[in-house]
Design a protein around this motif. Structure first.
Motif, PDB file in Angstrom:
ATOM      1  N   PHE A 110      -1.656   1.256  12.877  1.00  0.00           N
ATOM      2  CA  PHE A 110      -1.140  -0.113  12.280  1.00  0.00           C
ATOM      3  C   PHE A 110      -0.901  -1.061  13.398  1.00  0.00           C
ATOM      4  CE2 PHE A 110      -0.881   2.598   8.610  1.00  0.00           C
ATOM      5  CZ  PHE A 110      -1.750   1.956   7.700  1.00  0.00           C
TER       6      PHE A 110
ATOM      7  N   ASP B 272       0.891  -1.340   0.059  1.00  0.00           N
ATOM      8  CA  ASP B 272       0.059  -0.039   0.100  1.00  0.00           C
ATOM      9  C   ASP B 272       0.931   1.284   0.206  1.00  0.00           C
ATOM     10  OD1 ASP B 272      -1.506   2.133   1.149  1.00  0.00           O
ATOM     11  OD2 ASP B 272      -2.734   1.073   2.290  1.00  0.00           O
TER      12      ASP B 272
ATOM     13  N   TYR C 107     -12.157   4.767   9.248  1.00  0.00           N
ATOM     14  CA  TYR C 107     -10.769   4.564   8.653  1.00  0.00           C
ATOM     15  C   TYR C 107     -10.179   3.094   9.330  1.00  0.00           C
ATOM     16  CZ  TYR C 107      -5.822   5.656   7.368  1.00  0.00           C
ATOM     17  OH  TYR C 107      -4.526   5.687   6.837  1.00  0.00           O
TER      18      TYR C 107
ATOM     19  N   GLY D 226      -8.101   7.878  -0.364  1.00  0.00           N
ATOM     20  CA  GLY D 226      -9.040   8.353   0.512  1.00  0.00           C
ATOM     21  C   GLY D 226     -10.426   8.922  -0.191  1.00  0.00           C
TER      22      GLY D 226
ATOM     23  N   SER E  77      -1.469   6.594  -1.757  1.00  0.00           N
ATOM     24  CA  SER E  77      -2.791   6.684  -1.038  1.00  0.00           C
ATOM     25  C   SER E  77      -2.970   8.003  -0.948  1.00  0.00           C
ATOM     26  CB  SER E  77      -2.504   5.756   0.234  1.00  0.00           C
ATOM     27  OG  SER E  77      -1.990   4.496  -0.112  1.00  0.00           O
ATOM     28  N   PRO E  78      -3.046   8.852  -1.802  1.00  0.00           N
ATOM     29  CA  PRO E  78      -3.393  10.298  -1.605  1.00  0.00           C
ATOM     30  C   PRO E  78      -5.105  10.404  -1.122  1.00  0.00           C
ATOM     31  CG  PRO E  78      -2.943   9.962  -3.687  1.00  0.00           C
ATOM     32  CD  PRO E  78      -2.888   8.728  -3.283  1.00  0.00           C
ATOM     33  N   ASN E  79      -5.670  11.315  -1.107  1.00  0.00           N
ATOM     34  CA  ASN E  79      -7.015  11.819  -0.652  1.00  0.00           C
ATOM     35  C   ASN E  79      -7.591  12.545  -1.787  1.00  0.00           C
ATOM     36  OD1 ASN E  79      -6.710  10.521   1.839  1.00  0.00           O
ATOM     37  ND2 ASN E  79      -5.913  12.502   2.679  1.00  0.00           N
TER      38      ASN E  79
ATOM     39  N   ASP F 203      -9.300  -0.372   7.355  1.00  0.00           N
ATOM     40  CA  ASP F 203      -7.841  -1.012   7.480  1.00  0.00           C
ATOM     41  C   ASP F 203      -7.943  -2.479   7.847  1.00  0.00           C
ATOM     42  OD1 ASP F 203      -6.103   0.167   5.971  1.00  0.00           O
ATOM     43  OD2 ASP F 203      -5.674   1.822   7.575  1.00  0.00           O
TER      44      ASP F 203
ATOM     45  N   HIS G 127       2.397  12.134   1.353  1.00  0.00           N
ATOM     46  CA  HIS G 127       2.144  11.263   0.255  1.00  0.00           C
ATOM     47  C   HIS G 127       3.406  11.095  -0.856  1.00  0.00           C
ATOM     48  CE1 HIS G 127      -2.107  12.742   1.223  1.00  0.00           C
ATOM     49  NE2 HIS G 127      -1.939  11.655   1.705  1.00  0.00           N
TER      50      HIS G 127
ATOM     51  N   GLN H  57       0.988   7.501  11.793  1.00  0.00           N
ATOM     52  CA  GLN H  57       0.079   6.346  11.981  1.00  0.00           C
ATOM     53  C   GLN H  57       0.467   4.913  12.761  1.00  0.00           C
ATOM     54  OE1 GLN H  57      -2.717   6.035   8.542  1.00  0.00           O
ATOM     55  NE2 GLN H  57      -2.291   7.989   7.971  1.00  0.00           N
TER      56      GLN H  57
ATOM     57  N   TYR I 182       2.646  -1.501   4.220  1.00  0.00           N
ATOM     58  CA  TYR I 182       1.843  -0.264   4.441  1.00  0.00           C
ATOM     59  C   TYR I 182       2.920   0.863   4.568  1.00  0.00           C
ATOM     60  CZ  TYR I 182      -2.314  -3.085   5.436  1.00  0.00           C
ATOM     61  OH  TYR I 182      -3.253  -3.931   5.265  1.00  0.00           O
TER      62      TYR I 182
ATOM     63  N   VAL J  41       3.280   4.291   4.812  1.00  0.00           N
ATOM     64  CA  VAL J  41       2.518   5.303   5.908  1.00  0.00           C
ATOM     65  C   VAL J  41       3.414   6.000   6.771  1.00  0.00           C
ATOM     66  CG1 VAL J  41       0.318   6.032   6.583  1.00  0.00           C
ATOM     67  CG2 VAL J  41       0.470   3.797   5.126  1.00  0.00           C
TER      68      VAL J  41
ATOM     69  N   HIS K 250      -4.200   3.187  -1.797  1.00  0.00           N
ATOM     70  CA  HIS K 250      -5.526   3.271  -0.864  1.00  0.00           C
ATOM     71  C   HIS K 250      -6.066   4.712  -0.657  1.00  0.00           C
ATOM     72  CE1 HIS K 250      -7.569   1.180   2.782  1.00  0.00           C
ATOM     73  NE2 HIS K 250      -7.699   2.994   3.102  1.00  0.00           N
TER      74      HIS K 250
HETATM   75  N1  ARG Z   1      -4.979   8.680   2.835  1.00  0.00           N
HETATM   76  C1  ARG Z   1      -4.566   8.160   3.989  1.00  0.00           C
HETATM   77  C2  ARG Z   1      -3.828   9.678   4.356  1.00  0.00           C
HETATM   78  O1  ARG Z   1      -3.523  10.491   3.589  1.00  0.00           O
HETATM   79  C3  ARG Z   1      -3.220   7.233   3.808  1.00  0.00           C
HETATM   80  C4  ARG Z   1      -3.793   5.967   3.829  1.00  0.00           C
HETATM   81  C5  ARG Z   1      -2.578   4.870   4.088  1.00  0.00           C
HETATM   82  N2  ARG Z   1      -3.245   3.498   4.086  1.00  0.00           N
HETATM   83  C6  ARG Z   1      -4.055   2.762   4.662  1.00  0.00           C
HETATM   84  N3  ARG Z   1      -4.253   1.704   4.355  1.00  0.00           N
HETATM   85  N4  ARG Z   1      -4.503   3.379   5.882  1.00  0.00           N
HETATM   86  O2  ARG Z   1      -3.666   9.904   5.553  1.00  0.00           O
END
Ligand code: ARG
Length: 577
Positions: free
Chosen positions: A348, A123, A316, A165, A126-128, A320, A137, A344, A338, A340, A163
């Motif tokens: 995780f 993963d 969220y 958002g 993974s932007p939003n 996950d 990101h 976070q 992942y 990230v 992933h």
């Molecule tokens: N979109 C999330 C963010 O901007 C990151 C996602 C990471 N991946 C996941 N499986 N939670 O913080």
């Protein structure tokens, strides 16, 4: 014969010697082979101290026993015992030259494919949706892409997934705002952050709008067709924007790799059901929660993973949990990565713990939060523009290419079109390498000057070193041929050879810790060894034809190693600069 990793080869031989002299079984790792910094020694073995304790004999005696039993005539010069029982190992020149010749005709440069390929779901990026990518990101994208390349080269099956958002309550307000704007997503969200902020502002100020937004979320979640169409427009338009960034960065992600939050929506109810059936859930303040063991807040109360909110919605955390269940279950992944940011970590850790309790992760699985630190400005604070705004990634990449163009122009004899290509490679390379060359868990400072320097641990230094090796070869008018005898007369030549055979170990250590910087450090050391060689050992004006041919082979090998190493990091190595 070519040995993938000389350190491993030495370790295997020491392990065999330990077995035959002391009748003890040790693993290659327990042979404690390390590159040596002592003059005259290439490697050292530090195992005798520990083994001495184990068998109750003085370490020097144990070291002598190992040395006596060591099968190394083809590989090592007479081993020496130093200090309390270190064994100094020096490779024979014959062995080193054979390795050089073997490397030259091996397209993988000594890096063996794994015999135990894993199926790795990774993963990253993974932007939003409907938001600019932020620097977090960017790091995820660059590190994730390098890991994909490294792991594929290693022989693993790698499944990238983005992933996005793309689901949840904000989409109510975003869709309503899109409607107010006259449905034209392309026009409305060309400025992604602006669009998001306007929607947010309206949501906070206008109760009617807020109410519409709430109703819209309900419509979205119940699958209303018109709402889904608008939502799709937002996703597609954002994706077009993300694709532009990926293409500029040379990242392989495509819309097919999208597994956004929305993708897991159909699995959420089952995920929660399964947790309930397994007796892992508790109701807390009306919400369904899992309390994985060992997680507490500051007051010492157990921390929950909220898997269904009191209003019946999922968030969220539930999503996950569904990712773990999906990738190990439906897709048979053995490894979950992942990529990230560090903030976070706890999320995780809790998701993994709950997934183990639920049986979605077994001891055969390997789930890793590949975390990373922040990018800081030169003032040591969060990286922002001078006016304090978040930095737009596209602008940043444009500036990198622009600055690189100035650098290239100053030094290059290339024509304009080629200069532009090279400027792109140097500029984008600078940004990526600055990220990949620092330990991912640490923060790093974003500095144009540092990252575009042609000296020091930078992409430009490596790219120039590579272009220099190739320019020497071009000037020689000769093509280095396989089978050319390699002569290691000067210390600088031998040092370079010793460095070149360590690519397999560097690649392996980058993979083992998901730490691309280990490979970057190795490449920097290689370029440095080449620079020293180049200063000490004339190539085109070598004393003899044999020496000239041999040195050209060393130039060619250096270029191969640098080019492959940079490619594994996702960085281009232009043949001319
Ligand atoms: N979109 C999330 C963010 O901007 C990151 C996602 C990471 N991946 C996941 N499986 N939670 O913080």
């Amino acid at each position: 014969m070519l040995h993938g990793d000389v350190g491993l080869e030495l370790a295997a031989r020491v392990a065999a010697a330990v077995k035959s002299s002391l009748d003890l079984d040790i693993t290659p790792a327990e042979a404690l082979i390390r590159p040596s910094s002592r003059p005259g020694a290439d490697y050292q073995c530090n195992a005798a101290m520990g083994l001495g304790k184990k068998v109750g004999r003085p370490p020097r005696e144990v070291a002598a026993a190992i040395v006596g039993a060591l099968d190394g005539t083809d590989l090592i010069v007479e081993p020496e015992i130093a200090g309390p029982g270190f064994i100094n190992l020096t490779l024979t020149d014959t062995w080193l030259t054979t390795q050089m010749e073997g490397l030259f005709s091996d397209p993988r440069l000594g890096v063996e494919k794994t015999e135990h390929p894993r199926r790795i779901a990774i993963d990253y990026s993974s932007p939003n949706v409907a938001k600019e990518m932020h620097v977090g990101h960017v790091r995820s994208t660059i590190i994730g892409d390098a890991l994909v390349r490294l792991l594929r080269f290693h022989g693993d099956e790698v499944i990238p997934h983005n992933h996005l958002g793309d689901w949840g309550t904000p989409f109510g307000m975003l869709i309503e705002h899109l409607i107010d704007q006259g449905f034209n997503a392309e026009h409305s969200i060309s400025d992604l952050n602006g669009f998001y902020q306007e929607a947010r502002k309206k949501f906070d100020a206008d109760p009617d709008f807020a109410e519409r937004a709430r109703l819209r979320v309900v419509k979205l979640q119940s699958g209303d067709e018109e709402t889904l169409r608008l939502w799709n427009e937002l996703v597609d338009e954002s994706m077009r924007h993300f694709m532009k960034v990926y293409q500029m960065l040379g990242i392989g992600l495509t819309p097919e790799d999208n597994y956004g939050e929305s993708f897991y929506n159909p699995f959420l109810a089952d995920t929660v059901d399964e947790l309930e059936q397994k007796g892992l859930t508790e109701i807390s303040d009306g919400a369904v929660c899992v309390f994985p063991k060992g997680f507490f807040n500051r007051d010492g109360d157990p921390l929950p993973l909220i898997i269904r909110k009191s209003d019946g919605g999922y968030g969220y955390m539930s999503t996950d949990l569904a990712t773990v269940r999906y990738w190990t279950g439906e897709r048979g992944a053995t490894d979950l990565l992942y990529v990230v940011g560090t903030p976070q970590s706890q999320h995780f850790a809790m998701v993994f713990a709950a997934s183990r309790d639920a049986g979605w992760l077994t001891p055969d699985h390997n789930a890793v939060h590949v975390n990373f630190g922040s990018i800081l400005g030169e003032d040591g604070k969060m990286f922002r523009t001078r006016s304090g705004d978040t930095i737009k990634l596209i602008d940043l990449l444009d500036e990198a290419i622009h600055r690189a163009a100035a650098l290239v122009q100053e030094r290059s004899e290339l024509d304009e079109a080629d200069q532009a290509k090279v400027a792109r490679a140097v500029g984008i390379g600078a940004i990526k390498y600055a990220d990949l060359s620092s330990d991912r868990e640490k923060d790093y400072v974003f500095s144009w000057e540092k990252m575009l320097a042609t000296d020091g641990n930078t992409a430009a230094y490596l790219q120039y070193a590579n272009a220099r090796t190739l320019s020497i070869i071009r000037k020689s008018g000769q093509t280095p041929q396989p089978g050319t005898p390699v002569i290691l007369a000067e210390k600088a030549e031998r040092d370079l050879a010793l460095q070149l055979i360590q690519l397999p170990a560097a690649v392996q250590s980058a993979i083992d810790g998901y730490t691309p910087h280990k490979l970057a450090t190795y490449l920097f050391d290689t370029a440095t060894a080449f620079t020293a060689f180049f200063e000490k050992c004339p190539v085109l004006k070598a004393e003899s034809d044999e020496l000239r041919a041999s040195r050209l082979v060393l130039c060619a090998l250096t270029s191969k190693v640098l080019t492959m190493g940079l490619d594994l990091l996702g960085i281009e190595a232009p043949t001319r600069l």
